[in-house]
Design a protein around this motif. Structure first.
Motif, PDB file in Angstrom:
ATOM      1  N   TRP A 145     -10.833  69.327  30.216  1.00  0.00           N
ATOM      2  CA  TRP A 145     -11.073  68.129  29.400  1.00  0.00           C
ATOM      3  C   TRP A 145     -11.068  68.473  27.918  1.00  0.00           C
ATOM      4  CZ3 TRP A 145     -15.312  67.307  26.136  1.00  0.00           C
ATOM      5  CH2 TRP A 145     -15.381  66.026  25.566  1.00  0.00           C
ATOM      6  N   GLY A 169      -9.625  77.197  31.911  1.00  0.00           N
ATOM      7  CA  GLY A 169     -10.094  76.233  32.886  1.00  0.00           C
ATOM      8  C   GLY A 169      -9.342  76.317  34.206  1.00  0.00           C
ATOM      9  N   TRP A 210     -16.316  74.358  39.517  1.00  0.00           N
ATOM     10  CA  TRP A 210     -15.445  73.201  39.317  1.00  0.00           C
ATOM     11  C   TRP A 210     -15.893  72.357  38.129  1.00  0.00           C
ATOM     12  CZ3 TRP A 210     -10.739  72.539  40.930  1.00  0.00           C
ATOM     13  CH2 TRP A 210     -10.307  73.216  42.081  1.00  0.00           C
ATOM     14  N   ALA A 261     -13.467  71.727  34.995  1.00  0.00           N
ATOM     15  CA  ALA A 261     -13.181  70.358  34.549  1.00  0.00           C
ATOM     16  C   ALA A 261     -13.525  70.189  33.071  1.00  0.00           C
ATOM     17  CB  ALA A 261     -13.965  69.360  35.394  1.00  0.00           C
ATOM     18  N   TYR A 262     -14.640  70.772  32.652  1.00  0.00           N
ATOM     19  CA  TYR A 262     -15.048  70.655  31.246  1.00  0.00           C
ATOM     20  C   TYR A 262     -14.047  71.344  30.316  1.00  0.00           C
ATOM     21  CZ  TYR A 262     -17.817  71.132  26.988  1.00  0.00           C
ATOM     22  OH  TYR A 262     -18.243  71.084  25.685  1.00  0.00           O
ATOM     23  N   ALA A 322     -10.790  77.362  37.860  1.00  0.00           N
ATOM     24  CA  ALA A 322     -10.611  76.503  39.039  1.00  0.00           C
ATOM     25  C   ALA A 322      -9.975  77.257  40.192  1.00  0.00           C
ATOM     26  CB  ALA A 322      -9.756  75.289  38.678  1.00  0.00           C
TER      27      ALA A 322
END
Length: 230
Positions: free
Chosen positions: A98, A223, A90, A94-95, A227
């Protein structure tokens, strides 16, 4: 003196065979387009030469770290622990999201500021997401690599099969990871050289916006896949 020489030479031959077999597997993996390819191409194509080399070094630092940790058995704990794996997964997702969002948002800001002067430090930072520094690129590359638990899972699944019995796990693990690093660095150099040929075509803002939209979309997709556990 002859028996010791024979016992020392035999493991070396086995190790060489293991190196070749591992090189074939990671060679195919290296040539397969993925997140590393997108990051390096995008950074180098925007003219961020030092940052591109930093991304290369950061990615290979992460690869070597995963190899060493796998040889020591540390990454086996990561795959065995559902909670630890989920935390890394996760965090990595998230990185990436972002990073993708930052690229896509920069294209909107750049469109709004189209009337500003070209070639300023501010606009260069806006496009690249930071200054053209080796350290900045290294940090981006190593974080991206280490926050991808699938790299660790790959080493846990594959590395033990190429460490012969009686051989130091740490020494052989570092050697095998070194092969992966060497192939990855060589291919990244090819990508950087190719991306530099695109620099003249990316001088216009419209071309740069298109590049960041494509790169941001691809990185965001990585990403989301991470996830979702795909």
């Amino acid at each position: 003196m002859i028996p010791p020489l024979v016992t020392l030479q035999s493991p070396i031959m086995i190790d060489v065979s293991a190196l070749w077999g591992f090189a074939v597997i990671v060679g195919v993996l290296t040539l397969t387009p993925g997140l590393d390819t997108v990051l390096i191409l995008r950074t180098a194509a925007l003219g961020q030469r030092r940052r591109a080399w930093g991304v290369l070094l950061g990615i290979q630092t992460g690869t070597l770290t995963w190899g060493v940790l796998s040889a020591l058995g540390v990454t086996a704990l990561l795959t065995a622990s559902h909670l630890a794996y989920e935390i890394v997964r996760w965090a990595g997702a998230a990185y990436l999201v972002w990073m993708a969002g930052r690229m896509l948002w920069s294209t909107r800001r750049r469109t709004a500021g189209a009337g500003r002067a070209e070639g300023t430090e501010e606009t260069d930072r806006l496009w690249a997401g930071g200054l053209d520094t080796l350290l900045g690129g290294w940090r981006q590359g190593v974080v991206t690599n280490l926050l991808n638990p699938k790299v660790g899972a790959f080493y846990v699944a594959v590395l033990p099969h190429f460490i012969p019995a009686g051989t130091s796990h740490l020494a052989m693990g570092v050697l095998l990871a070194g092969v992966h690093v060497a192939l990855g660095a060589l291919w990244s150099c090819v990508l950087i050289g190719f991306a530099r040929t695109l620099r003249d075509r990316l001088q216009r803002d419209a071309a740069r916006r298109l590049l960041d939209r494509v790169a941001g979309t691809v990185i965001g997709a990585f990403g989301v896949r991470l996830a979702l556990g795909d």
